[in-house]
Design a protein around this motif. Sequence first.
Motif, PDB file in Angstrom:
ATOM      1  N   ALA A 232      40.472  41.969  45.800  1.00 23.05           N
ATOM      2  CA  ALA A 232      40.565  42.741  44.556  1.00 23.05           C
ATOM      3  C   ALA A 232      42.013  43.046  44.210  1.00 23.05           C
ATOM      4  O   ALA A 232      42.857  43.248  45.102  1.00 23.05           O
ATOM      5  N   ALA A 233      42.292  43.097  42.909  1.00 25.27           N
ATOM      6  CA  ALA A 233      43.629  43.451  42.441  1.00 25.27           C
ATOM      7  C   ALA A 233      43.965  44.879  42.847  1.00 25.27           C
ATOM      8  O   ALA A 233      43.097  45.766  42.809  1.00 25.27           O
ATOM      9  N   THR A 234      45.212  45.107  43.208  1.00 22.53           N
ATOM     10  CA  THR A 234      45.647  46.440  43.634  1.00 22.53           C
ATOM     11  C   THR A 234      46.523  47.144  42.595  1.00 22.53           C
ATOM     12  O   THR A 234      46.792  48.338  42.721  1.00 22.53           O
ATOM     13  N   PHE A 235      46.964  46.413  41.576  1.00 25.02           N
ATOM     14  CA  PHE A 235      48.064  46.911  40.733  1.00 25.02           C
ATOM     15  C   PHE A 235      47.631  47.809  39.589  1.00 25.02           C
ATOM     16  O   PHE A 235      48.478  48.385  38.909  1.00 25.02           O
ATOM     17  N   ASP A 236      46.322  47.940  39.331  1.00 19.74           N
ATOM     18  CA  ASP A 236      45.853  48.865  38.297  1.00 19.74           C
ATOM     19  C   ASP A 236      45.801  50.255  38.921  1.00 19.74           C
ATOM     20  O   ASP A 236      44.743  50.782  39.254  1.00 19.74           O
ATOM     21  N   PHE A 414      47.027  46.425  29.705  1.00 18.20           N
ATOM     22  CA  PHE A 414      47.489  45.261  30.473  1.00 18.20           C
ATOM     23  C   PHE A 414      47.019  45.339  31.919  1.00 18.20           C
ATOM     24  O   PHE A 414      46.475  44.372  32.475  1.00 18.20           O
ATOM     25  N   LEU A 415      47.219  46.487  32.549  1.00 20.09           N
ATOM     26  CA  LEU A 415      46.870  46.624  33.960  1.00 20.09           C
ATOM     27  C   LEU A 415      45.369  46.480  34.189  1.00 20.09           C
ATOM     28  O   LEU A 415      44.928  45.746  35.087  1.00 20.09           O
ATOM     29  N   SER A 416      44.575  47.152  33.385  1.00 21.52           N
ATOM     30  CA  SER A 416      43.122  47.128  33.602  1.00 21.52           C
ATOM     31  C   SER A 416      42.522  45.775  33.234  1.00 21.52           C
ATOM     32  O   SER A 416      41.702  45.222  33.979  1.00 21.52           O
ATOM     33  N   ASP A 417      42.947  45.207  32.101  1.00 24.41           N
ATOM     34  CA  ASP A 417      42.399  43.914  31.671  1.00 24.41           C
ATOM     35  C   ASP A 417      42.800  42.802  32.636  1.00 24.41           C
ATOM     36  O   ASP A 417      41.981  41.951  33.001  1.00 24.41           O
ATOM     37  N   THR A 418      44.058  42.808  33.043  1.00 22.11           N
ATOM     38  CA  THR A 418      44.537  41.759  33.945  1.00 22.11           C
ATOM     39  C   THR A 418      43.899  41.894  35.319  1.00 22.11           C
ATOM     40  O   THR A 418      43.553  40.889  35.955  1.00 22.11           O
ATOM     41  N   ALA A 419      43.734  43.122  35.788  1.00 24.40           N
ATOM     42  CA  ALA A 419      43.095  43.334  37.091  1.00 24.40           C
ATOM     43  C   ALA A 419      41.673  42.766  37.089  1.00 24.40           C
ATOM     44  O   ALA A 419      41.235  42.167  38.087  1.00 24.40           O
ATOM     45  N   ALA A 420      40.955  42.949  35.995  1.00 28.20           N
ATOM     46  CA  ALA A 420      39.580  42.421  35.896  1.00 28.20           C
ATOM     47  C   ALA A 420      39.589  40.893  35.972  1.00 28.20           C
ATOM     48  O   ALA A 420      38.753  40.281  36.653  1.00 28.20           O
ATOM     49  N   GLU A 421      40.539  40.264  35.285  1.00 26.43           N
ATOM     50  CA  GLU A 421      40.647  38.802  35.336  1.00 26.43           C
ATOM     51  C   GLU A 421      41.028  38.320  36.731  1.00 26.43           C
ATOM     52  O   GLU A 421      40.503  37.315  37.229  1.00 26.43           O
ATOM     53  N   VAL A 422      41.945  39.039  37.360  1.00 26.10           N
ATOM     54  CA  VAL A 422      42.392  38.657  38.703  1.00 26.10           C
ATOM     55  C   VAL A 422      41.243  38.786  39.709  1.00 26.10           C
ATOM     56  O   VAL A 422      41.052  37.922  40.567  1.00 26.10           O
ATOM     57  N   ASP A 423      40.457  39.850  39.586  1.00 30.43           N
ATOM     58  CA  ASP A 423      39.307  40.025  40.486  1.00 30.43           C
ATOM     59  C   ASP A 423      38.359  38.837  40.390  1.00 30.43           C
ATOM     60  O   ASP A 423      37.850  38.334  41.405  1.00 30.43           O
ATOM     61  N   GLU A 424      38.123  38.371  39.169  1.00 33.14           N
ATOM     62  CA  GLU A 424      37.216  37.246  38.957  1.00 33.14           C
ATOM     63  C   GLU A 424      37.791  35.960  39.575  1.00 33.14           C
ATOM     64  O   GLU A 424      37.075  35.204  40.228  1.00 33.14           O
ATOM     65  N   LEU A 425      39.089  35.748  39.384  1.00 30.45           N
ATOM     66  CA  LEU A 425      39.707  34.544  39.943  1.00 30.45           C
ATOM     67  C   LEU A 425      39.746  34.597  41.468  1.00 30.45           C
ATOM     68  O   LEU A 425      39.519  33.592  42.143  1.00 30.45           O
ATOM     69  N   ALA A 426      40.017  35.776  42.019  1.00 32.11           N
ATOM     70  CA  ALA A 426      40.115  35.922  43.476  1.00 32.11           C
ATOM     71  C   ALA A 426      38.772  35.711  44.165  1.00 32.11           C
ATOM     72  O   ALA A 426      38.722  35.399  45.366  1.00 32.11           O
ATOM     73  N   ALA A 427      37.694  35.880  43.408  1.00 27.49           N
ATOM     74  CA  ALA A 427      36.350  35.664  43.966  1.00 27.49           C
ATOM     75  C   ALA A 427      36.063  34.196  44.206  1.00 27.49           C
ATOM     76  O   ALA A 427      35.075  33.833  44.857  1.00 27.49           O
ATOM     77  N   GLY A 428      36.915  33.313  43.653  1.00 27.97           N
ATOM     78  CA  GLY A 428      36.788  31.869  43.910  1.00 27.97           C
ATOM     79  C   GLY A 428      35.881  31.163  42.912  1.00 27.97           C
ATOM     80  O   GLY A 428      35.323  31.733  42.000  1.00 27.97           O
TER      81      GLY A 428
END
Length: 428
Positions: A232-236, A414-428
């Motif tokens: 999971a993204a940590t930056f938000d 930016f932080l919340s929207d990008t974190a959501a996208e990153v979480d999805e990508l990190a899930a593979g």
Amino acid sequence: MQRRTILAAGAVAGVLALTGCGGGGGGGGDAGMDSRGEITIWYSNNAAEIAWGEQMVEAWNADNPDEQIKAQEIPAGASSEEVIGAAITAGNAPCLIFNTSPAAVPGFQKQGGLVNLSEFEDGDDYITGRSGEVAEQYRSEDGGFYQLPWKSNPVMIFYNKDMFTQAGLDAENPPLSTYDEFLETARALKTAGVAPYAINPAPTSEFFQSWFDFYPLYAAQTGGTLLVEDGAATFDSEDGQAVAEFWRTLYEEQLAGQEQYQGDAFADGYAAMSIVGPWAIDVYGEDVNWGAVPVPTQQGTAPEETWTFSDAKNVGLFTACDNKATAWDVLKFATSEEQDGIWLEETGQMPMRENLTETYADYFEANPAYEQFGDQTSRTVEVPNVPNSVEIWQVFRDGYSESVIFGEEEIDAFLSDTAAEVDELAAG
């Protein structure tokens, strides 16, 4: 990567013609694990790394007549990552590449191009014994090491002492520790007119550019948190917000530039500060009267407790290699205490070796400018070793550029929207 070699575009196809470079074709994951014989390696194409590579190969070959190394610079292409990816696809990757970006490893692993070094009997013990705790950042999700942590260029703030003096600032103890101090210093430099910008990280959109603006400061602010942890993204977070707001202020007040500078902004006097690693000591040499300090944090952090980005390059052992047992032995030889010492002498880049400054005390005593970087290597954050690593950084960079550099979106969004996208990508 500011020091990464950008190679001539359009030559990736040439890699496809390099048949036989891997010592004999496509290979499978376990093929050749016990086999010995000739191997091919690639290393980076800058002069210092070539000099190190040539002496390493000569030393190995002199003692191993039946297991010779053939070495060459990494072939030209749009980027080393594209060259390596194309070679994996073609089945002609070399046995070892001493220029493997950690961000690219998950993709190369997904291609089936990398050997799990943990499958060698002494694989885990050698890697963790050499690099210590920092090695854990380079494990893949399955627990294996598909890269050997090799060398680090921990980034710090370089500053131009002459410009600081001209602006009435203390050039020996510059006020750069906290965000407020840094901003006041940047304003003083701008007001004094010593340079067009106080600091000028590249404002361009390449995925890796955030490693030289947001990420070092985020590592410092959080005491060593990766961009993605536990999938999971940590930056938000408040820390992510603080770092982003700090950079937004620099851009908003034109203390940092929003247009790409063609050249080295720090060397050319276009900016009074830069975020770079120890490689820059030799590059700037006597042309700039420089100093270096750790990156700032919101409230200030003692130098010996400050974290930063590693800017590492590692070594991959590729599945196309027929003689993997020889390749593993070469890899251990090339990262031995003796060879790491030669590497340090030749390049000024930091081997990822535990107790670095103690191990090479004579070197750091003779080269005091490098000592703070040697100490910093034990507190570095790597890019997360997660699926879709490059895509994650590109999504982050796109959002960061829009919000922080150009102010076209609120930082919260930016932080919340990008974190959501990153979480999805990190899930593979």
